[in-house]
Design a protein around this motif. Structure first.
Motif, mmCIF file in Angstrom:
data_model
loop_
_atom_site.group_PDB
_atom_site.id
_atom_site.type_symbol
_atom_site.label_atom_id
_atom_site.label_comp_id
_atom_site.label_asym_id
_atom_site.label_seq_id
_atom_site.Cartn_x
_atom_site.Cartn_y
_atom_site.Cartn_z
ATOM 1 N N ARG A 77 13.057 -11.884 -23.756
ATOM 2 C CA ARG A 77 12.799 -12.763 -22.881
ATOM 3 C C ARG A 77 11.460 -12.689 -22.428
ATOM 4 O O ARG A 77 11.073 -11.430 -22.314
ATOM 5 C CB ARG A 77 13.855 -12.882 -21.775
ATOM 6 N N HIS A 78 10.882 -13.498 -21.757
ATOM 7 C CA HIS A 78 9.888 -13.067 -21.013
ATOM 8 C C HIS A 78 10.142 -12.242 -19.938
ATOM 9 O O HIS A 78 11.059 -12.325 -19.014
ATOM 10 C CB HIS A 78 9.021 -14.413 -20.383
ATOM 11 N N PRO A 79 9.245 -11.247 -19.538
ATOM 12 C CA PRO A 79 9.690 -10.395 -18.490
ATOM 13 C C PRO A 79 9.517 -11.024 -17.025
ATOM 14 O O PRO A 79 10.155 -10.239 -16.041
ATOM 15 C CB PRO A 79 8.709 -9.134 -18.436
ATOM 16 N N PHE A 80 9.087 -12.137 -16.797
ATOM 17 C CA PHE A 80 9.140 -12.687 -15.467
ATOM 18 C C PHE A 80 9.376 -14.292 -15.301
ATOM 19 O O PHE A 80 10.038 -14.669 -14.367
ATOM 20 C CB PHE A 80 7.447 -12.705 -15.034
ATOM 21 N N TYR A 81 9.333 -14.952 -16.374
ATOM 22 C CA TYR A 81 9.457 -16.539 -16.328
ATOM 23 C C TYR A 81 10.648 -16.675 -17.474
ATOM 24 O O TYR A 81 10.260 -17.176 -18.761
ATOM 25 C CB TYR A 81 8.251 -17.170 -16.612
ATOM 26 N N GLY A 359 -11.069 -13.832 -10.782
ATOM 27 C CA GLY A 359 -9.690 -13.600 -10.938
ATOM 28 C C GLY A 359 -9.405 -13.742 -12.678
ATOM 29 O O GLY A 359 -10.185 -13.854 -13.436
ATOM 30 N N THR A 360 -7.980 -13.994 -12.944
ATOM 31 C CA THR A 360 -7.648 -13.950 -14.154
ATOM 32 C C THR A 360 -6.790 -15.295 -14.429
ATOM 33 O O THR A 360 -5.835 -15.525 -13.579
ATOM 34 C CB THR A 360 -6.740 -12.720 -14.546
ATOM 35 N N LEU A 361 -7.017 -15.975 -15.337
ATOM 36 C CA LEU A 361 -6.011 -17.286 -15.694
ATOM 37 C C LEU A 361 -5.453 -16.814 -16.953
ATOM 38 O O LEU A 361 -5.658 -16.251 -17.881
ATOM 39 C CB LEU A 361 -7.297 -18.476 -16.272
ATOM 40 N N ALA A 362 -3.774 -16.888 -16.758
ATOM 41 C CA ALA A 362 -3.042 -16.571 -17.822
ATOM 42 C C ALA A 362 -2.399 -17.642 -18.296
ATOM 43 O O ALA A 362 -1.585 -18.532 -17.565
ATOM 44 C CB ALA A 362 -1.885 -15.451 -17.432
ATOM 45 N N LEU A 363 -2.171 -17.955 -19.571
ATOM 46 C CA LEU A 363 -1.373 -19.129 -20.213
ATOM 47 C C LEU A 363 -0.300 -18.707 -20.969
ATOM 48 O O LEU A 363 -0.337 -17.506 -21.552
ATOM 49 C CB LEU A 363 -2.265 -19.903 -21.118
ATOM 50 N N TYR A 364 0.795 -19.189 -20.625
ATOM 51 C CA TYR A 364 2.114 -18.962 -21.521
ATOM 52 C C TYR A 364 2.762 -20.140 -22.253
ATOM 53 O O TYR A 364 2.741 -21.276 -21.582
ATOM 54 C CB TYR A 364 3.101 -18.264 -20.323
ATOM 55 N N GLU A 365 3.143 -20.183 -23.516
ATOM 56 C CA GLU A 365 3.774 -21.064 -24.124
ATOM 57 C C GLU A 365 4.969 -20.484 -24.885
ATOM 58 O O GLU A 365 4.608 -19.488 -25.773
ATOM 59 C CB GLU A 365 2.837 -21.724 -25.128
ATOM 60 N N GLN A 366 6.152 -20.870 -24.597
ATOM 61 C CA GLN A 366 7.317 -19.887 -25.074
ATOM 62 C C GLN A 366 7.089 -18.261 -24.951
ATOM 63 O O GLN A 366 6.794 -18.009 -23.643
ATOM 64 C CB GLN A 366 7.475 -20.218 -26.547
ATOM 65 N N LEU A 367 7.120 -17.678 -25.807
ATOM 66 C CA LEU A 367 6.898 -16.095 -25.956
ATOM 67 C C LEU A 367 5.691 -15.649 -26.295
ATOM 68 O O LEU A 367 5.377 -14.643 -26.881
ATOM 69 C CB LEU A 367 7.895 -15.459 -26.404
ATOM 70 N N THR A 368 4.490 -16.566 -25.987
ATOM 71 C CA THR A 368 3.086 -16.200 -26.403
ATOM 72 C C THR A 368 2.386 -16.450 -25.016
ATOM 73 O O THR A 368 2.801 -16.901 -24.116
ATOM 74 C CB THR A 368 2.363 -17.150 -27.424
ATOM 75 N N GLU A 369 1.307 -15.642 -24.801
ATOM 76 C CA GLU A 369 0.341 -15.731 -23.811
ATOM 77 C C GLU A 369 -1.146 -15.369 -24.014
ATOM 78 O O GLU A 369 -1.296 -15.078 -25.318
ATOM 79 C CB GLU A 369 0.679 -14.401 -22.782
ATOM 80 N N GLN A 370 -1.939 -15.820 -23.269
ATOM 81 C CA GLN A 370 -3.401 -15.660 -23.416
ATOM 82 C C GLN A 370 -4.077 -15.523 -22.237
ATOM 83 O O GLN A 370 -3.757 -16.426 -21.191
ATOM 84 C CB GLN A 370 -3.984 -16.906 -24.186
#
Length: 409
Positions: A77-81, A359-370
């Motif tokens: 699972r995602h550690p936060f979401y 700052g930092t912009l984080a993108l998440y889709e399912q269990l991937t990130e950028q």
């Protein structure tokens, strides 16, 4: 002549780059860290974790044998979401063969692959798991404990009551789905499609759920099927109602290997008491009583290499966050889709980022990130996004991004 051809080729190459100042900035990658849930302690090396998760994206090549033992299961699972979903990997034994299956939470089907023995799983399993034949039939058994069902499915007796004789506990031994269609008869003839078909998916292993009817205070009927965690509830149109309801049970068990559909149940609705309706034609019955509903079922099972069981296509869950030292902005819903669309067509630059990192912009889709570092330069209306992994820099309109994030950069 050769010089002319060479000049033309060079011009074509140069011209092909004209206007190519836009590029897809989206390049999401598998998460490097997960919240991991295991049924027993299994040491997961980075290589083994990568190998298991790779199964979750590949086209399946095999099906699980009906006789097998589940040696271990791991859920990533995602550690936060949590809303970003999960991937559940299981390791199976069947004689001398070993299998890995993976079920992505945003999909209906698991992927199955024959594999060599994986020592980490073999050691953790020991001699405990025993191979069992999960069988190959789907069965509906009458359930007498109506009170427990009503409590489990939160049936509010003030507004609805469970129809007597309508509760059945079903058992599904292996992966697949039950595709249910409804034929409605009124005044001696079959009507059009008044009830939408349903698809009830079941996973590998022995699963069970409950199917039952309820009658609402206004005499409308609901069809309910599933488990306490997930069930489908269909309220029939008001034209399909009656003070009296009777269930005529047909098929109770059918083989998952057989093709075709079978008549499972008939539901008779009327404003007068209903007599025995067995062995009578539905069309004929509908001339005496208000409505007759035939419930037909067909089992669908994907074969090796197939991902054929689908329901309504689900949108992949997407989230975005913008973090600075003093604040965090969360983004979801339509704005997220617009942000992903915006990032799919942005200007790229070969220059290093300049100005101030905000700052930092984080993108998440399912269990991937950028992740992108966000840079800003005074008196410029474009921001610079630097991909943290590739160090590539993209230019994006500041006002557009701030509107989507609903915060100042």
């Amino acid at each position: 002549m050769k010089n002319a051809i060479g000049l033309i080729s060079l011009a074509a190459v140069l011209l092909s780059g004209c206007g190519a100042n836009e590029i897809n900035a989206l390049n999401l990658r598998p998460l490097s860290t997960y919240a991991i849930q295991q049924d027993r302690d299994i040491p997961l090396t980075s290589a083994l974790k990568t190998r298991l998760l790779n199964y979750c994206e590949r086209q399946p090549t095999d099906v699980l044998p009906t006789r097998r033992a589940e040696l271990a299961a791991i859920t990533f699972r995602h550690p936060f979401y949590d809303e970003l979903g999960s991937k559940t990997v299981k390791y199976w034994r069947s004689g001398d063969e070993r299998y890995v299956s993976c079920l992505n939470s945003n999909e209906q089907n698991e992927r199955v692959f024959r594999t060599d023995a994986i020592e980490a799983f073999e050691s953790a399993a020991g001699s405990e798991p025993r191979e069992v034949d999960v069988g190959n039939t789907l069965s509906f058994i009458p359930e007498s404990d109506v009170t427990t069902v009503a409590r489990a499915f939160a049936v509010n007796e003030t507004h609805e009551t469970i129809v007597p004789g309508s509760v059945f506990r079903y058992h599904t031994p292996d992966r697949g789905a039950l595709h249910v269609t409804y034929h409605v008869y009124q005044d001696g003839a079959e009507t059009g499609q008044l009830i939408e078909p349903g698809l009830f998916v079941f996973e590998s292993g022995k699963n069970e759920g409950v199917a039952f009817l309820t009658q609402l205070a206004d005499q409308r009927i609901t069809l309910q099927m599933g488990t306490e965690q997930a069930w489908d509830r269909t309220v029939l149109p008001s034209s399909l109602s009656g003070e009296y309801v009777q269930i005529d049970s047909m098929e109770a068990v059918f083989n998952l290997d057989a093709e075709g559909r079978r008549l499972l149940k008939r539901i008779v609705l009327a404003d007068e008491p209903i007599e025995d309706v067995s062995e009578q034609d539905s069309a004929v019955l509908s001339t005496r009583y208000d409505t007759v509903i035939e419930v037909w079922g067909a089992v669908q099972r994907p074969g090796a290499g197939e991902l054929t069981i689908t329901s309504e296509q689900k949108d992949a869950m997407r989230l975005a966050t913008y973090e600075t030292e003093t604040k965090t902005a969360h983004l979801g819903g339509p704005n997220t889709r617009e942000l992903f669309e915006l990032l799919s067509r942005v200007k790229t630059t070969t220059a290093a980022p300049t100005g101030e990192r905000r700052g930092t912009l984080a993108l998440y889709e399912q269990l991937t990130e950028q992740r992108f570092d966000v840079w800003i330069e005074e008196e410029k209306d474009t921001l610079q996004l630097m991909d943290v992994e590739t160090k590539r820099v993209y230019l994006i309109d500041q006002l557009e991004l701030e509107e989507l994030l609903d915060t100042y950069i």
